[in-house]
Design a protein around this motif. Structure first.
Motif, mmCIF file in Angstrom:
data_model
loop_
_atom_site.group_PDB
_atom_site.id
_atom_site.type_symbol
_atom_site.label_atom_id
_atom_site.label_comp_id
_atom_site.label_asym_id
_atom_site.label_seq_id
_atom_site.Cartn_x
_atom_site.Cartn_y
_atom_site.Cartn_z
ATOM 1 N N GLU A 1 20.885 32.278 -19.534
ATOM 2 C CA GLU A 1 21.790 32.301 -18.394
ATOM 3 C C GLU A 1 21.345 31.317 -17.317
ATOM 4 N N HIS A 2 22.297 30.821 -16.577
ATOM 5 C CA HIS A 2 22.062 29.945 -15.423
ATOM 6 C C HIS A 2 21.283 28.686 -15.774
ATOM 7 N N GLY A 3 21.474 28.175 -17.005
ATOM 8 C CA GLY A 3 20.851 26.916 -17.392
ATOM 9 C C GLY A 3 19.395 26.995 -17.783
ATOM 10 N N LEU A 4 18.861 28.201 -17.968
ATOM 11 C CA LEU A 4 17.467 28.337 -18.364
ATOM 12 C C LEU A 4 17.366 28.200 -19.885
ATOM 13 N N VAL A 5 16.618 27.187 -20.334
ATOM 14 C CA VAL A 5 16.465 26.906 -21.765
ATOM 15 C C VAL A 5 15.009 27.123 -22.141
ATOM 16 N N SER A 6 14.794 27.866 -23.223
ATOM 17 C CA SER A 6 13.454 28.155 -23.716
ATOM 18 C C SER A 6 13.214 27.311 -24.973
ATOM 19 N N PHE A 7 12.281 26.367 -24.874
ATOM 20 C CA PHE A 7 11.937 25.466 -25.967
ATOM 21 C C PHE A 7 10.708 26.009 -26.692
ATOM 22 N N HIS A 8 10.755 26.075 -28.020
ATOM 23 C CA HIS A 8 9.655 26.616 -28.812
ATOM 24 C C HIS A 8 9.067 25.528 -29.695
ATOM 25 N N GLY A 9 7.796 25.219 -29.450
ATOM 26 C CA GLY A 9 7.067 24.243 -30.254
ATOM 27 C C GLY A 9 6.107 24.946 -31.185
ATOM 28 N N LYS A 10 5.208 24.190 -31.780
ATOM 29 C CA LYS A 10 4.291 24.748 -32.768
ATOM 30 C C LYS A 10 3.365 25.808 -32.170
ATOM 31 N N LYS B 270 12.700 25.706 -19.170
ATOM 32 C CA LYS B 270 13.132 24.719 -18.186
ATOM 33 C C LYS B 270 14.560 25.027 -17.768
ATOM 34 N N ARG B 271 14.858 24.765 -16.530
ATOM 35 C CA ARG B 271 16.221 24.902 -16.038
ATOM 36 C C ARG B 271 16.898 23.542 -16.165
ATOM 37 N N LEU B 272 18.017 23.509 -16.887
ATOM 38 C CA LEU B 272 18.753 22.270 -17.105
ATOM 39 C C LEU B 272 20.151 22.393 -16.528
ATOM 40 N N ASN B 273 20.741 21.251 -16.177
ATOM 41 C CA ASN B 273 22.119 21.282 -15.698
ATOM 42 C C ASN B 273 23.070 21.281 -16.888
ATOM 43 N N THR B 274 24.344 21.480 -16.639
ATOM 44 C CA THR B 274 25.344 21.601 -17.697
ATOM 45 C C THR B 274 25.391 20.379 -18.599
ATOM 46 N N GLU C 151 22.958 18.213 -19.269
ATOM 47 C CA GLU C 151 21.757 18.170 -20.105
ATOM 48 C C GLU C 151 21.853 19.179 -21.257
ATOM 49 N N ILE C 152 22.389 20.345 -20.988
ATOM 50 C CA ILE C 152 22.567 21.354 -22.035
ATOM 51 C C ILE C 152 23.566 20.870 -23.078
ATOM 52 N N GLN C 153 24.646 20.255 -22.644
ATOM 53 C CA GLN C 153 25.621 19.720 -23.587
ATOM 54 C C GLN C 153 25.001 18.632 -24.462
ATOM 55 N N VAL D 13 22.321 28.416 -34.831
ATOM 56 C CA VAL D 13 22.103 29.513 -35.772
ATOM 57 C C VAL D 13 22.684 30.839 -35.302
ATOM 58 N N ASN D 14 22.894 30.990 -34.013
ATOM 59 C CA ASN D 14 23.605 32.140 -33.459
ATOM 60 C C ASN D 14 24.121 31.766 -32.077
ATOM 61 N N THR D 15 24.575 32.717 -31.325
ATOM 62 C CA THR D 15 25.288 32.405 -30.083
ATOM 63 C C THR D 15 24.503 31.559 -29.087
ATOM 64 N N ASP D 16 23.174 31.690 -29.068
ATOM 65 C CA ASP D 16 22.403 30.968 -28.054
ATOM 66 C C ASP D 16 21.209 30.179 -28.604
ATOM 67 N N SER D 17 21.022 30.138 -29.917
ATOM 68 C CA SER D 17 19.844 29.487 -30.506
ATOM 69 C C SER D 17 20.219 28.297 -31.386
ATOM 70 N N TYR D 18 19.382 27.263 -31.305
ATOM 71 C CA TYR D 18 19.556 26.038 -32.077
ATOM 72 C C TYR D 18 18.231 25.703 -32.735
ATOM 73 N N VAL D 19 18.260 25.351 -34.031
ATOM 74 C CA VAL D 19 17.032 25.024 -34.759
ATOM 75 C C VAL D 19 16.986 23.535 -35.080
ATOM 76 N N ASN D 20 15.779 23.006 -35.120
ATOM 77 C CA ASN D 20 15.556 21.621 -35.500
ATOM 78 C C ASN D 20 15.580 21.573 -37.024
ATOM 79 N N THR D 21 16.592 20.970 -37.612
ATOM 80 C CA THR D 21 16.763 20.967 -39.060
ATOM 81 C C THR D 21 15.640 20.218 -39.772
ATOM 82 N N ARG D 22 14.951 19.344 -39.087
ATOM 83 C CA ARG D 22 13.867 18.580 -39.702
ATOM 84 C C ARG D 22 12.536 19.340 -39.726
ATOM 85 N N LYS D 23 12.461 20.453 -39.040
ATOM 86 C CA LYS D 23 11.227 21.240 -38.970
ATOM 87 C C LYS D 23 11.278 22.501 -39.830
#
Length: 115
Positions: A29-38, A44-48, A50-52, A63-73
């Motif tokens: 919500e409100h542009g807060l994006v959670s990035f998961h690395g190794k 980080k809070r991003l604007n609209t 940047e999220i697009q 993969v679901n309503t709010d999650s995106y996976v790196n297909t190369r990983k």
């Protein structure tokens, strides 16, 4: 000499490269994006705009309503989960809807065939 070397060190938390360093991310919500690395995750809070930009990146699959996976990983897809890097108790994973699981498997197989 030590000062110059310290300046060249990359701060993974601030200066990560999305396609290279991130396994998956979640848009909150409100542009807060959670990035998961190794070995970390960063919020980080991003604007609209940047999220697009990151959600339309071809390296990432929704993969679901709010999650995106790196297909190369991706290492393995099964049982409603997408696994990254190491399998077993140390595995990083995120869940995927059954409807999208089949499509993601096709994308990953196509990438491996192209490589």
């Amino acid at each position: 000499m030590n000062v110059a070397l310290e300046l060249e060190v990359k701060n993974t938390y601030e200066d990560f490269i999305l396609e290279k360093d991130i396994m998956y991310f979640r848009v909150g919500e409100h542009g807060l994006v959670s990035f998961h690395g190794k070995n970390y995750h960063v919020k980080k809070r991003l604007n609209t705009e940047e999220i697009q930009n990151i959600t339309s990146d071809s390296s990432f699959f929704k993969v679901n309503t709010d999650s995106y996976v790196n297909t190369r990983k991706i290492q393995h897809i099964g049982d409603g989960k997408v696994f990254f890097e190491v399998r077993g108790s140390e595995s990083k994973y995120t869940s995927i809807t059954k409807l999208r699981q089949h499509k993601l498997k096709e994308i990953v197989l196509q990438q491996k065939a192209d490589a």
